[in-house]
Motif scaffolding. Structure first.
Motif, PDB file in Angstrom:
ATOM      1  N   UNK A 360      -5.619  -2.182   9.697  1.00 31.21           N
ATOM      2  CA  UNK A 360      -3.906  -2.422   8.887  1.00 31.21           C
ATOM      3  C   UNK A 360      -3.100  -1.843   9.204  1.00 31.21           C
ATOM      4  N   UNK A 361      -1.878  -2.114   9.834  1.00 26.18           N
ATOM      5  CA  UNK A 361      -0.182  -2.014   9.608  1.00 26.18           C
ATOM      6  C   UNK A 361       0.410  -1.917   8.506  1.00 26.18           C
ATOM      7  N   UNK A 362       0.033  -0.375   7.787  1.00 24.38           N
ATOM      8  CA  UNK A 362       0.709   0.867   6.586  1.00 24.38           C
ATOM      9  C   UNK A 362       2.096   0.705   6.940  1.00 24.38           C
ATOM     10  N   UNK A 363       3.445   0.975   5.850  1.00 27.31           N
ATOM     11  CA  UNK A 363       4.340   1.524   5.847  1.00 27.31           C
ATOM     12  C   UNK A 363       5.621   0.907   4.934  1.00 27.31           C
ATOM     13  N   UNK A 364       6.918   1.622   4.822  1.00 22.26           N
ATOM     14  CA  UNK A 364       7.563   1.126   3.951  1.00 22.26           C
ATOM     15  C   UNK A 364       7.963  -0.229   4.342  1.00 22.26           C
ATOM     16  N   UNK A 365       9.006  -0.740   3.278  1.00 20.02           N
ATOM     17  CA  UNK A 365       9.289  -1.524   4.155  1.00 20.02           C
ATOM     18  C   UNK A 365      10.591  -1.162   4.622  1.00 20.02           C
ATOM     19  N   UNK A 493      -2.257 -11.303   7.878  1.00 18.72           N
ATOM     20  CA  UNK A 493      -2.596 -11.718   6.321  1.00 18.72           C
ATOM     21  C   UNK A 493      -1.345 -10.487   6.060  1.00 18.72           C
ATOM     22  N   UNK A 494      -0.545 -10.564   5.634  1.00 15.28           N
ATOM     23  CA  UNK A 494       1.249 -10.568   5.711  1.00 15.28           C
ATOM     24  C   UNK A 494       1.575 -10.458   3.716  1.00 15.28           C
ATOM     25  N   UNK A 495       1.061  -8.688   3.800  1.00 15.58           N
ATOM     26  CA  UNK A 495       0.702  -8.357   2.179  1.00 15.58           C
ATOM     27  C   UNK A 495       0.075  -9.141   1.185  1.00 15.58           C
ATOM     28  N   UNK A 496      -0.851 -10.366   2.024  1.00 13.82           N
ATOM     29  CA  UNK A 496      -1.305 -11.177   1.415  1.00 13.82           C
ATOM     30  C   UNK A 496      -2.031 -11.062  -0.412  1.00 13.82           C
ATOM     31  N   UNK A 497      -1.845 -10.213  -0.768  1.00 14.77           N
ATOM     32  CA  UNK A 497      -2.917  -9.738  -2.068  1.00 14.77           C
ATOM     33  C   UNK A 497      -1.873  -8.757  -2.769  1.00 14.77           C
ATOM     34  N   UNK A 498      -0.027  -8.478  -2.556  1.00 16.04           N
ATOM     35  CA  UNK A 498       0.173  -6.887  -2.727  1.00 16.04           C
ATOM     36  C   UNK A 498       1.320  -8.011  -4.254  1.00 16.04           C
ATOM     37  N   UNK A 499       0.825  -9.704  -4.265  1.00 14.97           N
ATOM     38  CA  UNK A 499       1.326  -9.880  -5.627  1.00 14.97           C
ATOM     39  C   UNK A 499       0.283 -10.271  -6.694  1.00 14.97           C
ATOM     40  N   UNK A 500      -0.512 -10.135  -6.402  1.00 20.65           N
ATOM     41  CA  UNK A 500      -1.133  -9.661  -7.359  1.00 20.65           C
ATOM     42  C   UNK A 500      -2.264  -8.842  -8.304  1.00 20.65           C
ATOM     43  N   UNK A 523      -8.901  -9.501  11.637  1.00 17.85           N
ATOM     44  CA  UNK A 523      -7.614  -9.624  10.389  1.00 17.85           C
ATOM     45  C   UNK A 523      -6.780  -8.651  11.185  1.00 17.85           C
ATOM     46  N   UNK A 524      -5.589  -8.852  10.815  1.00 18.18           N
ATOM     47  CA  UNK A 524      -4.598  -8.411  10.878  1.00 18.18           C
ATOM     48  C   UNK A 524      -4.454  -7.394   9.777  1.00 18.18           C
ATOM     49  N   UNK A 525      -4.412  -6.529   9.112  1.00 20.69           N
ATOM     50  CA  UNK A 525      -3.533  -6.616   7.437  1.00 20.69           C
ATOM     51  C   UNK A 525      -2.612  -6.464   7.066  1.00 20.69           C
ATOM     52  N   UNK A 526      -1.046  -6.609   7.283  1.00 20.67           N
ATOM     53  CA  UNK A 526      -0.317  -5.736   6.441  1.00 20.67           C
ATOM     54  C   UNK A 526       0.508  -5.326   5.306  1.00 20.67           C
ATOM     55  N   UNK A 527       0.211  -3.953   5.097  1.00 18.07           N
ATOM     56  CA  UNK A 527       0.573  -4.074   3.370  1.00 18.07           C
ATOM     57  C   UNK A 527       1.279  -2.952   3.441  1.00 18.07           C
ATOM     58  N   UNK A 528       1.732  -2.184   1.653  1.00 21.11           N
ATOM     59  CA  UNK A 528       2.418  -0.914   1.678  1.00 21.11           C
ATOM     60  C   UNK A 528       1.180  -0.574   1.303  1.00 21.11           C
TER      61      UNK A 528
END
Lengths: 582, 309
Positions: A360-365, A493-500, A523-528
């Protein structure tokens, strides 16, 4: 049906005290071509002066509709068809347009959901705040200008004076939300309706803004009606909770009580699906064995995770499938005249991903995490450094080689509304990558589509449907199926579940975990969203300002964060400090 | 902003040369001998024809003709028509008339188009909206000459409110009816454009927020809906200004107006290169300037649009 609720009054007040807002058996329907569709079916709630009450529910539960009907903000076809909304004893549903106009802003303030779309882009900030002050007769003329500055300062814009003439697009999301809060509170209303005021913002910004809003409303003695889909946030910010499901109130009472001991099955599911809460339980479930099937529904995430964790412990160290070495990306930004400024979006980032794991790559916008994804996907070229995939340097791949690489590394993007072509039906959408890469005959492709739909648990019949007819979760499944069509090794997966919504998010995460075990995907999972990371990732890289500030296994990052920035991020997760039962 | 304007004006140079060259070439390539056509059945002696050809440079190769024309153009000499009038005189007579006609038409379509479109957008699905849609569809689909003749018959002949033809000087008053005819199609487009844009913006989040602030409906509509809805309308008006200025052959024909459209049409039939090209050159400049104005107005209406360079 709904229960009688919230007869508890705040401490130190008499039981006979009149509630500020009392909604009785409210019914709201929408006029559609198929007739009247009910959206809110008999909602009751009571809010006393100085209290904060949160309405929690997934999208479509009627929580926003309930809030909007209080000050008659329902969109065109919506109508209150029954019940009463008593504000200080006066029924708001019977007021005419002039009378309700006097209530809006003046007595009841409103803070909307999305700061990006809720300020008029063509008027400057000062104008839009001053307008609210004048309309509610708080002040006129020069005084109104002074008051505008004061309101904005109170809302947390310290340099308000200099920024009055600026336009919304020159403000960040957090700043805009502060402006909207300022507008909502400008006339010192008795009640503030805050409809998901921070769901579009980063968690650290969210925390600051909610803290600030809390202080302001406490100082003014304003009651707050909070609308949110985030259970953790509701528990942290509101004393009283109302849980809505399909237009009805299913449970209500003091927040902590409800979250510690949810009675209704829906609330129980919501509590268990909220990732910030579930994250703690995965550990315990690992030791205690299987979870309660009632609550987890089909395909328990925990089971899969436990199985995978066990596998991982046995697996011998393997070579990295993707290895990123010291990559940087510099954008040139034109400023005034002929000068250019360099923006280092990604600055010396290195990490590796082993086959079959999730990083997972985590960070603010603005932290550069999405840019890293684009660099790995070869959608943008790197400035310096190297990216190796399966032992091959991928930077500067061209033509056939690039196509071959694209087959093996596929993206899934954030917005399930924007990333599907509305003119393409589901079957064609999924088959498109096959067609683009010239795989198989039409018949084989159809077989593959069938297989893929099965893998993402969608019925075969859905292949003729169009994106607009599907829910957000279903669309994201289609996007995943499309990404899987070419049998790739890696999904980015670039913020793939953030809008759900949380429940849908849980389902999609489940699906992803299952697919990973089944197909051996990486998986490379990108999320905040750190809570999601906790659920799915093996390794975490925390990014800040283009650099990786901390990289370790998920357990390590969560249990023993080394960097202060990581600690800050963890502390900002709403409801992170609560202990929840089931 | 200044940089941007300057750059856009510089762009006019290649556009000017490209357009004049192409038009000159096209007129040159038209079939038939313009001198021979001048005299009809009674052909003059070959010597006279030769002399005329030399006078109008028709005996030289194409590229030389073009360069002579351009050279004279920059010395202020636009050439003469075959009937001997200076082209600059012809332009001075035709352009003011077309300018008045275009301004009247533009004012009419902008004013009424936006008002009707706004009301229709606010009452989407109601009777007014439905009738506005039907009327605009009619205006778009019925050819201008039909609309023109009908309006002339009703308002000019039967009711006698307007003159049926326009006199040579074409004062503002006489151009009202032609302007209405000329504006009719654009009026219909503006109604539809404004209506769609208003209906769209009514559902925007910031409009709901404006209502929640406690603003009156009137203020919400005028301040928050209308200004945002005008951006696409302004684009259309700008492009339309260009096409109105270059003349309207049909409308000018119906009302017998000696404007740009009719003059260019006649010149093309006669193969008068210098007349055609001079008019076109002015039209090109008008078009480019009108487009520039639209882009600048854009930035005024929507602060998100800024032209850095």
């Amino acid at each position: 049906m709904s229960q009688t609720l919230l007869d508890t009054t705040p401490e130190g007040t008499e039981n006979e005290e009149q509630p500020l807002l009392q909604i009785r058996n409210l019914e709201v329907s929408f006029q559609t071509q198929r007739g009247l569709v009910p959206a809110v079916r008999g909602v009751d709630l009571t809010l006393y002066a100085g209290q904060t009450l949160a309405i929690v529910g997934e999208s479509g539960s009627g929580k926003t509709t309930t809030a909007q009907s209080i000050i008659d903000l329902l969109p065109g076809p919506g109508k209150v068809t029954g019940g009463q909304i008593l504000f200080e004893g006066r029924d708001l549903t019977t007021l005419n347009a002039k009378e309700i106009q006097a209530v809006r802003g003046n007595l009841i303030g409103y803070v909307p959901q999305d700061p990006m779309s809720n300020l008029n882009p063509v008027w400057n900030i000062g104008f839009q705040v001053e307008e609210a002050i004048k309309a509610n007769n708080v002040a006129q003329g020069k005084e109104a200008r002074a008051r505008t500055i004061q309101v904005l300062k109170e809302a947390g814009l310290s340099d308000a004076q200099d920024r009055l003439k600026q336009y919304p697009h020159q403000f960040s999301g957090g700043m805009r939300q502060r402006v909207l809060i300022g507008i909502g509170l400008s006339a010192r209303p008795k009640l503030l309706i805050a409809d998901e005021p921070t769901s579009a913002l980063d968690v650290t910004v969210q925390r600051q803004i909610l803290d600030h809003l809390g202080t302001l409303t406490r100082d003014y003695g304003t009651s707050v009606l909070f609308i949110t889909h985030d259970l953790g946030l509701a528990a942290e910010r509101a004393e009283q909770l109302v849980v809505m499901y399909k237009g009805r109130v299913v449970e209500s009472g003091p927040s902590q009580e409800i979250l510690a001991n949810p009675q209704h099955p829906y609330t129980q599911r919501l509590v268990s699906a909220a990732p910030s809460l579930a994250s703690r339980r995965i550990q315990s479930a690992k030791h205690a064995g299987a979870g309660d099937p009632e609550i987890f529904g089909e395909g328990s995430l925990d089971d899969t995770l436990i199985a995978r964790a066990a596998e991982r412990e046995n697996a011998a160290p393997v070579k990295d499938l993707i290895s990123v070495r010291d990559i940087s990306k510099v954008y040139r930004i034109r400023t005034k005249g002929l000068h250019t400024n360099e923006l280092r979006a990604v600055d010396g980032v290195s990490f590796g991903i082993q086959k079959g794991t999730t990083t997972a790559l985590v960070g603010e916008s603005g932290s550069g995490k999405s840019t890293v994804a684009k660099l790995i996907l070869q959608l943008e070229s790197i400035t310096t450094g190297a990216i190796e995939f399966d032992g091959q340097d991928v930077a500067g791949l061209k033509g056939k080689e690039l196509l071959k690489f694209r087959r093996r590394v596929q993206p899934v993007f954030q917005d399930p509304y924007g990333s599907l072509d509305p003119q393409y039906n589901v079957g064609n959408t999924i088959a498109e990558p096959l067609l683009a890469h010239g795989v198989g005959t039409p018949k084989e492709r159809q077989e593959r589509v069938k297989e893929l739909l099965e893998q993402v648990s969608l019925p075969w019949a859905s292949r003729f449907r169009y994106p607009s007819e599907l829910s957000g979760g279903q669309r994201q499944r289609i996007a995943i199926a499309r990404a899987l069509a070419l049998k790739p090794d890696v999904l980015v997966l670039d913020e793939a579940v953030s809008a759900l919504d949380v429940l849908v998010q849980g389902q999609v995460l489940n699906l992803l975990t299952e697919l990973q075990t089944e197909l051996g995907l990486t998986y490379l999972f990108i999320t905040h969203d750190l809570a999601v990371v906790r659920l799915v990732a093996d390794n975490v890289c925390v990014m800040q300002k283009g650099r990786i500030v901390e990289a370790a296994s998920t357990d390590e990052v969560f249990e023993n964060p080394k960097q202060s920035y990581t600690q800050e991020l963890l502390a900002a997760i709403p409801g992170g400090n609560f202990q929840f039962g089931r | 902003m200044l940089w941007y304007t300057g750059r856009r004006l510089l762009q006019m140079i290649p556009v000017f040369f490209g357009a004049t060259f192409l038009i000159y070439f096209m007129v040159f390539s038209l079939p038939g001998d313009p001198i021979a056509a001048l005299f009809g059945d009674r052909q003059p002696s070959p010597a006279v024809i030769e002399q005329l050809r030399a006078q109008y440079n028709l005996d030289k190769p194409f590229i030389v003709q073009y360069l002579i024309y351009i050279g004279n153009f920059f010395q202020g000499d636009l050439g003469t028509t075959y009937s001997g009038r200076a082209v600059s005189d012809v332009m001075a007579a035709a352009f003011p008339i077309t300018f008045r006609l275009a301004m009247l038409a533009l004012a009419f379509e902008a004013f009424f188009g936006i008002i009707v479109g706004l009301v229709a957008g606010l009452r989407k699905g109601k009777l007014f909206d439905a009738s506005a849609l039907v009327v605009s569809l009619l205006l778009i689909s019925v050819p201008t000459f039909v609309v023109g003749f009908v309006l002339r018959l009703v308002f000019g002949v039967q009711l006698g409110w307007f003159r049926t033809t326009v006199s040579g000087a074409a004062p503002w008053g006489e151009l009202v009816l032609p302007a209405i005819v000329l504006a009719s199609v654009s009026f219909a487009y503006i109604v539809r454009l404004t209506r769609a844009s208003v209906a769209d913006n009514l559902n925007a989040d910031f409009v709901r927020t404006a209502t929640a602030k406690g603003l009156s409906r009137r203020r919400v509509v005028t301040v928050h809906v209308l200004r945002n809805s005008l951006v696409p309308v302004v684009t259309f008006l700008g492009v339309d200004l260009g096409s109105l200025m270059v003349g309207a052959i049909v409308t000018e024909g119906i009302f017998n107006i000696n404007g740009v459209g009719g003059t260019v049409f006649k010149a093309i039939k006669l193969g008068e290169s210098s007349t055609v090209v001079s008019f076109i050159a002015v039209m090109v400049v008008i078009f480019v300037v009108a487009n520039l104005l639209v882009d600048l107005l854009y930035a005024a209406l929507d602060p998100r649009i800024r032209y850095a360079k």
